[in-house]
Design a protein around this motif. Structure first.
Motif, PDB file in Angstrom:
ATOM      1  N   MET A   1      64.812  96.723 -14.612  1.00 59.07           N
ATOM      2  CA  MET A   1      64.248  96.208 -15.849  1.00 59.07           C
ATOM      3  C   MET A   1      64.517  94.706 -15.894  1.00 59.07           C
ATOM      4  SD  MET A   1      62.902  97.012 -19.020  1.00 59.07           S
ATOM      5  CE  MET A   1      63.051  98.768 -18.905  1.00 59.07           C
ATOM      6  N   LYS A   2      63.460  93.933 -16.024  1.00 58.95           N
ATOM      7  CA  LYS A   2      63.593  92.477 -16.124  1.00 58.95           C
ATOM      8  C   LYS A   2      63.899  92.111 -17.571  1.00 58.95           C
ATOM      9  CE  LYS A   2      62.575  88.481 -14.006  1.00 58.95           C
ATOM     10  NZ  LYS A   2      63.041  88.043 -12.719  1.00 58.95           N
ATOM     11  N   LEU A   3      64.943  91.299 -17.778  1.00 58.44           N
ATOM     12  CA  LEU A   3      65.324  90.831 -19.105  1.00 58.44           C
ATOM     13  C   LEU A   3      65.120  89.327 -19.162  1.00 58.44           C
ATOM     14  CD1 LEU A   3      68.706  92.750 -19.549  1.00 58.44           C
ATOM     15  CD2 LEU A   3      66.422  93.484 -20.214  1.00 58.44           C
ATOM     16  N   LEU A   4      64.351  88.872 -20.159  1.00 61.35           N
ATOM     17  CA  LEU A   4      64.064  87.450 -20.305  1.00 61.35           C
ATOM     18  C   LEU A   4      64.388  86.990 -21.712  1.00 61.35           C
ATOM     19  CD1 LEU A   4      60.562  87.489 -18.570  1.00 61.35           C
ATOM     20  CD2 LEU A   4      62.674  86.637 -17.588  1.00 61.35           C
ATOM     21  N   SER A   5      65.023  85.828 -21.823  1.00 61.15           N
ATOM     22  CA  SER A   5      65.329  85.299 -23.154  1.00 61.15           C
ATOM     23  C   SER A   5      64.148  84.517 -23.727  1.00 61.15           C
ATOM     24  CB  SER A   5      66.577  84.411 -23.101  1.00 61.15           C
ATOM     25  OG  SER A   5      66.351  83.312 -22.249  1.00 61.15           O
ATOM     26  N   TYR A   9      56.327  86.350 -20.458  1.00 60.18           N
ATOM     27  CA  TYR A   9      56.627  86.669 -19.063  1.00 60.18           C
ATOM     28  C   TYR A   9      55.703  85.773 -18.244  1.00 60.18           C
ATOM     29  CZ  TYR A   9      58.149  89.691 -15.212  1.00 60.18           C
ATOM     30  OH  TYR A   9      58.721  90.170 -14.057  1.00 60.18           O
ATOM     31  N   PRO A  10      56.216  84.669 -17.711  1.00 61.52           N
ATOM     32  CA  PRO A  10      55.357  83.686 -17.040  1.00 61.52           C
ATOM     33  C   PRO A  10      54.469  84.300 -15.956  1.00 61.52           C
ATOM     34  CG  PRO A  10      57.578  82.825 -17.275  1.00 61.52           C
ATOM     35  CD  PRO A  10      57.624  84.282 -17.684  1.00 61.52           C
ATOM     36  N   GLY A  11      53.177  83.971 -16.039  1.00 60.23           N
ATOM     37  CA  GLY A  11      52.221  84.412 -15.039  1.00 60.23           C
ATOM     38  C   GLY A  11      51.789  85.864 -15.168  1.00 60.23           C
ATOM     39  N   MET A  12      52.237  86.547 -16.204  1.00 61.79           N
ATOM     40  CA  MET A  12      51.905  87.964 -16.362  1.00 61.79           C
ATOM     41  C   MET A  12      51.338  88.232 -17.750  1.00 61.79           C
ATOM     42  SD  MET A  12      52.847  89.384 -13.469  1.00 61.79           S
ATOM     43  CE  MET A  12      53.011  91.122 -13.748  1.00 61.79           C
ATOM     44  N   GLU A  13      50.368  89.111 -17.799  1.00 59.70           N
ATOM     45  CA  GLU A  13      49.893  89.613 -19.083  1.00 59.70           C
ATOM     46  C   GLU A  13      50.668  90.885 -19.374  1.00 59.70           C
ATOM     47  OE1 GLU A  13      45.714  89.930 -19.831  1.00 59.70           O
ATOM     48  OE2 GLU A  13      45.280  88.312 -18.408  1.00 59.70           O
ATOM     49  N   PHE A  14      50.904  91.127 -20.670  1.00 62.90           N
ATOM     50  CA  PHE A  14      51.680  92.300 -21.032  1.00 62.90           C
ATOM     51  C   PHE A  14      51.231  92.850 -22.366  1.00 62.90           C
ATOM     52  CE2 PHE A  14      54.001  88.519 -22.377  1.00 62.90           C
ATOM     53  CZ  PHE A  14      54.187  88.760 -23.726  1.00 62.90           C
ATOM     54  N   LYS A  70      62.597 104.426 -22.386  1.00 64.12           N
ATOM     55  CA  LYS A  70      61.988 105.570 -23.077  1.00 64.12           C
ATOM     56  C   LYS A  70      60.576 105.246 -23.564  1.00 64.12           C
ATOM     57  CE  LYS A  70      66.307 107.638 -24.625  1.00 64.12           C
ATOM     58  NZ  LYS A  70      67.214 107.866 -25.755  1.00 64.12           N
ATOM     59  N   LEU A  71      60.322 103.973 -23.829  1.00 61.80           N
ATOM     60  CA  LEU A  71      58.985 103.550 -24.258  1.00 61.80           C
ATOM     61  C   LEU A  71      58.059 103.280 -23.072  1.00 61.80           C
ATOM     62  CD1 LEU A  71      59.911 101.009 -27.097  1.00 61.80           C
ATOM     63  CD2 LEU A  71      59.079 103.367 -27.360  1.00 61.80           C
ATOM     64  N   GLY A  72      58.595 103.320 -21.860  1.00 58.45           N
ATOM     65  CA  GLY A  72      57.804 103.044 -20.663  1.00 58.45           C
ATOM     66  C   GLY A  72      57.682 101.558 -20.365  1.00 58.45           C
ATOM     67  N   ALA A  73      58.633 100.764 -20.808  1.00 59.32           N
ATOM     68  CA  ALA A  73      58.596  99.311 -20.621  1.00 59.32           C
ATOM     69  C   ALA A  73      58.938  98.912 -19.191  1.00 59.32           C
ATOM     70  CB  ALA A  73      59.558  98.641 -21.587  1.00 59.32           C
ATOM     71  N   ASP A  74      58.383  97.770 -18.796  1.00 62.64           N
ATOM     72  CA  ASP A  74      58.700  97.159 -17.508  1.00 62.64           C
ATOM     73  C   ASP A  74      59.676  96.003 -17.667  1.00 62.64           C
ATOM     74  OD1 ASP A  74      56.756  98.729 -15.988  1.00 62.64           O
ATOM     75  OD2 ASP A  74      55.252  97.532 -17.041  1.00 62.64           O
ATOM     76  N   ALA A  75      59.730  95.444 -18.879  1.00 65.36           N
ATOM     77  CA  ALA A  75      60.574  94.274 -19.131  1.00 65.36           C
ATOM     78  C   ALA A  75      60.901  94.197 -20.616  1.00 65.36           C
ATOM     79  CB  ALA A  75      59.859  92.996 -18.686  1.00 65.36           C
ATOM     80  N   ILE A  76      61.877  93.352 -20.923  1.00 62.46           N
ATOM     81  CA  ILE A  76      62.206  93.047 -22.317  1.00 62.46           C
ATOM     82  C   ILE A  76      62.209  91.536 -22.426  1.00 62.46           C
ATOM     83  CG2 ILE A  76      63.861  93.296 -24.198  1.00 62.46           C
ATOM     84  CD1 ILE A  76      65.033  95.718 -22.674  1.00 62.46           C
ATOM     85  N   ILE A  77      61.400  91.006 -23.345  1.00 58.79           N
ATOM     86  CA  ILE A  77      61.337  89.566 -23.540  1.00 58.79           C
ATOM     87  C   ILE A  77      62.006  89.198 -24.864  1.00 58.79           C
ATOM     88  CG2 ILE A  77      59.277  89.277 -22.106  1.00 58.79           C
ATOM     89  CD1 ILE A  77      57.639  89.075 -24.717  1.00 58.79           C
ATOM     90  N   THR A  98      61.976  92.407 -27.314  1.00 63.34           N
ATOM     91  CA  THR A  98      60.684  93.096 -27.376  1.00 63.34           C
ATOM     92  C   THR A  98      60.398  93.759 -26.040  1.00 63.34           C
ATOM     93  OG1 THR A  98      59.853  91.468 -28.961  1.00 63.34           O
ATOM     94  CG2 THR A  98      58.217  92.811 -27.816  1.00 63.34           C
ATOM     95  N   ALA A  99      60.227  95.073 -26.066  1.00 66.46           N
ATOM     96  CA  ALA A  99      59.875  95.820 -24.861  1.00 66.46           C
ATOM     97  C   ALA A  99      58.393  95.585 -24.562  1.00 66.46           C
ATOM     98  CB  ALA A  99      60.133  97.316 -25.071  1.00 66.46           C
ATOM     99  N   VAL A 100      58.084  95.341 -23.286  1.00 68.25           N
ATOM    100  CA  VAL A 100      56.696  95.107 -22.892  1.00 68.25           C
ATOM    101  C   VAL A 100      56.346  95.910 -21.648  1.00 68.25           C
ATOM    102  CG1 VAL A 100      56.621  92.784 -23.893  1.00 68.25           C
ATOM    103  CG2 VAL A 100      57.256  93.055 -21.492  1.00 68.25           C
ATOM    104  N   ARG A 101      55.067  96.257 -21.563  1.00 70.18           N
ATOM    105  CA  ARG A 101      54.532  96.898 -20.358  1.00 70.18           C
ATOM    106  C   ARG A 101      53.621  95.875 -19.698  1.00 70.18           C
ATOM    107  NH1 ARG A 101      52.032 101.480 -22.281  1.00 70.18           N
ATOM    108  NH2 ARG A 101      54.018 102.549 -22.135  1.00 70.18           N
ATOM    109  N   LEU A 102      53.879  95.598 -18.437  1.00 67.52           N
ATOM    110  CA  LEU A 102      53.089  94.607 -17.710  1.00 67.52           C
ATOM    111  C   LEU A 102      51.717  95.162 -17.357  1.00 67.52           C
ATOM    112  CD1 LEU A 102      55.860  93.236 -15.319  1.00 67.52           C
ATOM    113  CD2 LEU A 102      55.156  92.335 -17.542  1.00 67.52           C
ATOM    114  N   LYS A 103      50.708  94.305 -17.439  1.00 60.71           N
ATOM    115  CA  LYS A 103      49.342  94.704 -17.080  1.00 60.71           C
ATOM    116  C   LYS A 103      49.109  94.304 -15.630  1.00 60.71           C
ATOM    117  CE  LYS A 103      47.446  94.439 -21.703  1.00 60.71           C
ATOM    118  NZ  LYS A 103      46.409  93.864 -22.568  1.00 60.71           N
ATOM    119  N   ALA A 104      48.389  95.147 -14.919  1.00 56.31           N
ATOM    120  CA  ALA A 104      48.144  94.902 -13.481  1.00 56.31           C
ATOM    121  C   ALA A 104      47.260  93.726 -13.216  1.00 56.31           C
ATOM    122  CB  ALA A 104      47.531  96.145 -12.843  1.00 56.31           C
TER     123      ALA A 104
END
Length: 104
Positions: A1-5, A9-14, A70-77, A98-104
């Protein structure tokens, strides 16, 4: 799980999934608390409390990550930490973001 303050998420849509948090109230045993009190007489770092807060942050972070998974997140920003004294020798530590799911 990527954690960002940061708030993105640079370069990614979520897709934001919601706020997640982890909390813990941690204390030291009487012996260490007594020794910490003695340390205040001479000054310097009170390592027993530093260790207690580091351990509490780790526990709070794990609980936050577990909630995000549990929410299916890929990262927390927007990860933040807070703490407050609950009583003599005990502190609450809160981790949230904030839990986020990254878009492909």
């Amino acid at each position: 799980m990527k954690l960002l303050s940061i708030e993105t998420y640079p370069g990614m849509e979520f897709e934001p999934l919601g706020i997640v948090k982890g909390t813990v109230v941690q204390s030291k045993n009487f012996g260490k608390d007594f020794m910490a009190g003695m340390k205040t007489l001479v000054g310097g770092e009170i390592t027993a409390y530093t260790e207690m807060l580091n351990e509490a942050r780790q526990i709070a972070t794990k609980r936050m990550v577990d909630e995000a998974e549990k929410l299916g997140a890929d990262a927390i920003i927007g990860v933040r930490y807070g703490s407050s004294a609950v009583m003599q020798g005990a502190a609450e530590v809160l981790a949230y973001g904030t839990a986020v799911r990254l878009k492909a």
